[in-house]
Design a protein around this motif. Structure first.
Motif, PDB file in Angstrom:
ATOM      1  N   PRO A 443       0.907  -1.120   0.127  1.00 52.37           N
ATOM      2  CA  PRO A 443       0.047   0.096   0.139  1.00 52.37           C
ATOM      3  C   PRO A 443       0.965   1.285   0.039  1.00 52.37           C
ATOM      4  CG  PRO A 443      -0.794  -1.576   1.628  1.00 52.37           C
ATOM      5  CD  PRO A 443       0.669  -2.228   1.183  1.00 52.37           C
ATOM      6  N   GLU A 444       2.008   1.078   0.571  1.00 50.94           N
ATOM      7  CA  GLU A 444       2.878   2.232   0.301  1.00 50.94           C
ATOM      8  C   GLU A 444       3.390   2.886  -1.000  1.00 50.94           C
ATOM      9  OE1 GLU A 444       7.519   3.250   1.798  1.00 50.94           O
ATOM     10  OE2 GLU A 444       6.417   1.874   3.065  1.00 50.94           O
ATOM     11  N   VAL A 445       3.607   1.862  -1.954  1.00 49.18           N
ATOM     12  CA  VAL A 445       4.183   1.944  -3.198  1.00 49.18           C
ATOM     13  C   VAL A 445       2.997   2.122  -4.316  1.00 49.18           C
ATOM     14  CG1 VAL A 445       5.757   0.903  -4.893  1.00 49.18           C
ATOM     15  CG2 VAL A 445       6.085   0.475  -2.470  1.00 49.18           C
ATOM     16  N   PHE A 446       1.816   1.344  -4.146  1.00 46.53           N
ATOM     17  CA  PHE A 446       0.763   1.038  -5.064  1.00 46.53           C
ATOM     18  C   PHE A 446      -0.477   1.849  -4.335  1.00 46.53           C
ATOM     19  CE2 PHE A 446       3.742  -2.140  -5.560  1.00 46.53           C
ATOM     20  CZ  PHE A 446       4.281  -1.752  -7.079  1.00 46.53           C
ATOM     21  N   ASP A 452      -2.901  -9.025  -3.490  1.00 48.80           N
ATOM     22  CA  ASP A 452      -3.088  -9.516  -4.914  1.00 48.80           C
ATOM     23  C   ASP A 452      -1.998 -10.517  -5.207  1.00 48.80           C
ATOM     24  OD1 ASP A 452      -3.803  -9.787  -7.526  1.00 48.80           O
ATOM     25  OD2 ASP A 452      -3.562  -7.659  -8.209  1.00 48.80           O
ATOM     26  N   PRO A 453      -2.214 -11.656  -4.714  1.00 49.81           N
ATOM     27  CA  PRO A 453      -1.211 -12.678  -4.812  1.00 49.81           C
ATOM     28  C   PRO A 453      -1.125 -13.402  -6.250  1.00 49.81           C
ATOM     29  CG  PRO A 453      -3.122 -13.610  -3.858  1.00 49.81           C
ATOM     30  CD  PRO A 453      -3.286 -12.133  -3.934  1.00 49.81           C
ATOM     31  N   TYR A 454      -1.891 -13.180  -7.313  1.00 54.00           N
ATOM     32  CA  TYR A 454      -2.024 -13.937  -8.478  1.00 54.00           C
ATOM     33  C   TYR A 454      -1.696 -12.760  -9.583  1.00 54.00           C
ATOM     34  CZ  TYR A 454      -3.866 -17.101  -5.008  1.00 54.00           C
ATOM     35  OH  TYR A 454      -4.128 -18.105  -4.129  1.00 54.00           O
ATOM     36  N   MET A 455      -1.428 -11.567  -9.364  1.00 52.15           N
ATOM     37  CA  MET A 455      -1.491 -10.480 -10.333  1.00 52.15           C
ATOM     38  C   MET A 455      -2.752 -10.441 -11.169  1.00 52.15           C
ATOM     39  SD  MET A 455       2.214 -11.341 -12.288  1.00 52.15           S
ATOM     40  CE  MET A 455       3.777 -11.257 -11.551  1.00 52.15           C
ATOM     41  N   LEU A 456      -3.865 -10.067 -10.662  1.00 50.98           N
ATOM     42  CA  LEU A 456      -4.969 -10.032 -11.343  1.00 50.98           C
ATOM     43  C   LEU A 456      -5.781  -8.734 -11.205  1.00 50.98           C
ATOM     44  CD1 LEU A 456      -5.966 -13.891 -10.522  1.00 50.98           C
ATOM     45  CD2 LEU A 456      -5.652 -12.962 -12.841  1.00 50.98           C
ATOM     46  N   PHE A 457      -5.239  -7.821 -10.875  1.00 47.87           N
ATOM     47  CA  PHE A 457      -5.803  -6.441 -10.693  1.00 47.87           C
ATOM     48  C   PHE A 457      -4.907  -5.245 -10.958  1.00 47.87           C
ATOM     49  CE2 PHE A 457      -8.336  -9.165  -7.956  1.00 47.87           C
ATOM     50  CZ  PHE A 457      -9.526  -9.023  -8.142  1.00 47.87           C
ATOM     51  N   ASP A 458      -5.480  -4.379 -11.309  1.00 44.88           N
ATOM     52  CA  ASP A 458      -4.428  -3.037 -11.742  1.00 44.88           C
ATOM     53  C   ASP A 458      -4.346  -2.298 -10.439  1.00 44.88           C
ATOM     54  OD1 ASP A 458      -3.427  -1.934 -13.859  1.00 44.88           O
ATOM     55  OD2 ASP A 458      -4.994  -0.468 -14.185  1.00 44.88           O
ATOM     56  N   HIS A 459      -3.084  -1.572 -10.306  1.00 43.33           N
ATOM     57  CA  HIS A 459      -2.599  -1.161  -9.229  1.00 43.33           C
ATOM     58  C   HIS A 459      -1.849   0.263  -9.888  1.00 43.33           C
ATOM     59  CE1 HIS A 459      -3.529  -3.992  -6.261  1.00 43.33           C
ATOM     60  NE2 HIS A 459      -3.193  -4.725  -7.329  1.00 43.33           N
ATOM     61  N   GLN A 460      -2.129   1.261  -9.325  1.00 44.30           N
ATOM     62  CA  GLN A 460      -1.547   2.856  -9.884  1.00 44.30           C
ATOM     63  C   GLN A 460      -0.002   2.592  -8.961  1.00 44.30           C
ATOM     64  OE1 GLN A 460      -3.039   4.606 -12.121  1.00 44.30           O
ATOM     65  NE2 GLN A 460      -1.275   5.853 -12.314  1.00 44.30           N
ATOM     66  N   ALA A 479       0.602  -0.743 -12.598  1.00 42.47           N
ATOM     67  CA  ALA A 479       1.285  -2.076 -12.373  1.00 42.47           C
ATOM     68  C   ALA A 479       0.618  -3.108 -12.282  1.00 42.47           C
ATOM     69  CB  ALA A 479       2.624  -1.953 -11.420  1.00 42.47           C
ATOM     70  N   ARG A 480       0.919  -4.448 -12.885  1.00 40.04           N
ATOM     71  CA  ARG A 480       0.315  -5.637 -12.576  1.00 40.04           C
ATOM     72  C   ARG A 480       1.070  -6.189 -11.284  1.00 40.04           C
ATOM     73  NH1 ARG A 480       0.043 -10.005 -17.234  1.00 40.04           N
ATOM     74  NH2 ARG A 480       2.300 -10.992 -16.141  1.00 40.04           N
ATOM     75  N   LEU A 481       0.519  -5.809 -10.007  1.00 43.96           N
ATOM     76  CA  LEU A 481       1.272  -6.284  -8.959  1.00 43.96           C
ATOM     77  C   LEU A 481       1.017  -7.754  -8.328  1.00 43.96           C
ATOM     78  CD1 LEU A 481       2.651  -5.335  -6.169  1.00 43.96           C
ATOM     79  CD2 LEU A 481       0.254  -4.488  -5.586  1.00 43.96           C
ATOM     80  N   GLN A 482       1.914  -8.408  -7.972  1.00 39.95           N
ATOM     81  CA  GLN A 482       1.772  -9.435  -7.166  1.00 39.95           C
ATOM     82  C   GLN A 482       2.086  -9.191  -5.723  1.00 39.95           C
ATOM     83  OE1 GLN A 482       4.177 -12.853  -8.151  1.00 39.95           O
ATOM     84  NE2 GLN A 482       3.395 -14.046  -6.598  1.00 39.95           N
ATOM     85  N   THR A 483       1.527  -9.523  -4.897  1.00 42.92           N
ATOM     86  CA  THR A 483       1.666  -9.258  -3.646  1.00 42.92           C
ATOM     87  C   THR A 483       2.312 -10.619  -2.853  1.00 42.92           C
ATOM     88  OG1 THR A 483      -0.397  -9.566  -2.599  1.00 42.92           O
ATOM     89  CG2 THR A 483       0.249  -7.254  -2.983  1.00 42.92           C
TER      90      THR A 483
END
Length: 547
Positions: A443-446, A452-460, A479-483
């Motif tokens: 949350p600090e970066v995006f 979002d462990p599977y890269m399935l949502f959009d993050h700014q 970015a297509r983030l994976q957490t």
């Protein structure tokens, strides 16, 4: 109950469920560097995998085959050609029972088959947190040759109710209408065309959505729908593959708008479909009597992270879940899940995303040196040498995206790293490189930076981080983030934690490790033969290419 699911067509795979627990799910492309979307041509692979995992083929209660367009398929089995009969591709749309099983017999093999659509619906629900909690959920299924339909699954009775179509466009609309415009107007041979939609999704960041084009596309869609519908009744029986193709054929005649660039047309098409999807879902839910506000999204279109995010942000639902295998990569598991729902009393599956094939034993090339290397040592190398590493660890991921176990990892502090990785992967320059990030720091970066462990949502990417991690910023700042948490992937969590302690950055670039046109590397030697990256880490050993 022991259930073995099989998909014989593109994205072929085998999955095994033992009393509600996923034992394994193997996609053929992830074995021995097989080509992407590989089929199953010989059924002996099914029995070999069962034996490999300690099961006898005769102990399986239900062999289950995924349905498809052609209801008959000739395969090899025990050295003989056998004709396999499959359930229909999409009859689930007009069948009162989506999970209706079809029973068949060939040679000495008795098996069930479910429609292809049923597999998507079933796999999405049984792997969801809603099923785990005994809750009901809507399921939106939208695949390439299917119209988007919304279903509701009751968490107690497991009854599946069709809520109806969301809009009159099959998933292929994104590819076929997008392919009217450069650079996607060059013919592509099957099966490579299956990757086209993902490329278009990346490319739309180059254009601007124009309201007049979106309005035009709405008019064109409505006109094509009414032209194909004719005097027929607008009910579920209208939504066939044939009618979907006819609608697209009509739309292609008038899709382009004079004076509008290809980039803007593509972006406008993307936004038009996104709005139609959200509007349609909102309408159908408003007309439905079910109280739960959970949503599962499945089918190939669920790989579109921007559409998933739009559904999540629509406020129609409290929670939105997308499995890591929403496309046909999850169809072997899906058809087994359909059998579990219909043939047993289980509604949820115990599973782990790392249930794919293990690595083959190391067989390094003699020109490569090797040395012990802890994850902390590797973090130091990444920080100090600022170069990518092939990271191979444990069991492969399910689904089409590398989630840390079959990945190329690299520092994200230079914009040139994205270009370098795209060059290594032989990908177009506009393709993004994904970040893999510690969940607690995301949350600090995006924004929102939610799990979002599977890269399935959009993050700014937040403004204050854009210059610090430019390699993972897409052209539109997303970015297509994976957490990652320690529970989800201990090795990646440990590596990222050590890397952040050195650099102050809690993420790395992450892209898949594979030959162009093949599935993930099955072993260290494959990465060496590929040879474009000089560092390979696997199971505590660092391999360094000899100069």
């Amino acid at each position: 109950m022991l259930i073995c699911g099989i998909k014989t067509t593109h994205d072929g795979g085998v999955a095994l469920i033992d009393d509600g627990r996923l034992v394994f799910s193997y996609e053929m492309e992830k074995l021995n560097n097989n080509h992407r979307y590989a089929k199953i041509e010989d059924l002996s692979i099914v029995f070999d995998l069962l034996i490999e995992h300690g099961y006898r083929p005769e102990d399986v209660d239900h062999y289950v085959l995924d349905g498809w367009f052609k209801t008959h398929k000739v395969l090899s089995w025990q050295g003989q050609e056998v004709e396999i009969t499959l359930a229909p591709y999409r009859r689930g749309l007009i069948d009162t029972d989506v999970l209706r099983p079809y029973s068949f017999q060939t040679q000495d093999l008795s098996y069930l088959s479910f429609t292809h659509y049923a597999g998507h619906v079933a796999s999405g629900y049984v792997t969801s947190p809603f099923a785990q909690a005994g809750q009901g959920s809507y399921v939106l299924s939208w695949d390439g040759w299917m119209f988007p339909f919304l279903y509701y699954i009751d968490g107690e009775t497991r009854q599946v109710t069709s809520c109806g179509p969301v809009m009159p466009l099959i998933g292929e609309a994104y590819n076929q209408l997008g392919s009217l415009f450069p650079p996607f107007d060059e013919p592509i041979e099957y099966p490579h065309v299956l990757a086209q939609a993902g490329k278009i999704m990346a490319y739309v960041a180059l254009g601007q959505a124009r309201e007049e084009v979106i309005e035009h596309l709405g008019n064109v869609t409505e006109a094509a729908f009414r032209h194909v519908l004719g005097a027929g009744r607008d009910d579920d029986h209208f939504y066939t593959v044939e009618n979907g193709k006819k609608i697209l054929k009509e739309m292609k005649k008038t899709t382009a708008v004079q004076g509008v660039s290809a980039d803007d047309m593509l972006t406008s098409l993307h936004v038009f479909l996104q709005r139609k999807l959200v509007e349609g879902v909102r309408r159908v839910v408003a007309e439905s009597p079910f109280p739960d506000r959970n949503l599962v999204v499945v089918g190939g279109c669920a790989l579109n992270i921007k559409w998933n995010s739009a559904l999540r942000d629509s406020e129609v639902f409290d929670h939105v879940w997308v499995p890591p295998f929403p496309n046909d990569a999850g169809s072997a598991l899906g058809t087994a899940s359909a059998a579990m729902l219909s043939q047993s009393d289980r509604a949820s599956l115990s599973w782990n995303v790392y249930s794919g094939p293990p690595l083959n034993a190391p067989d390094p090339l003699p020109s490569w040196k090797q040395q012990p290397c802890t994850l902390e040592d590797l973090a130091l190398i990444l920080h100090e040498q600022d170069e990518p590493v092939v990271f191979l660890n444990g069991l492969a991921e399910l689904g089409p995206r590398a989630l840390g176990n079959r990945s190329i990892l690299a520092p994200a502090g230079s914009a040139k790293m994205k270009d370098l990785l795209n060059e290594y992967k032989e990908r177009a320059s506009y393709r993004p490189v994904a970040p893999i990030c510690l969940q607690e720091r995301a949350p600090e970066v995006f924004a929102p930076g939610s799990p979002d462990p599977y890269m399935l949502f959009d993050h700014q990417v937040r403004a204050e981080w854009v210059d610090r991690v430019p390699a993972i910023c897409h052209l539109d700042g997303t970015a297509r983030l994976q957490t990652v948490t320690a529970e989800e992937n201990q090795a990646i969590f440990q590596l990222l934690t050590a890397y952040e302690a050195l650099s102050g950055i809690p993420l790395l670039c992450n892209t898949s490790a594979n030959f162009n046109g093949s599935g993930f590397f099955p072993d260290v030697r494959s990465a060496m033969e590929w040879g474009r990256i000089r560092l390979i880490w696997s199971d505590g050993t660092l391999y360094v290419r000899g100069e």
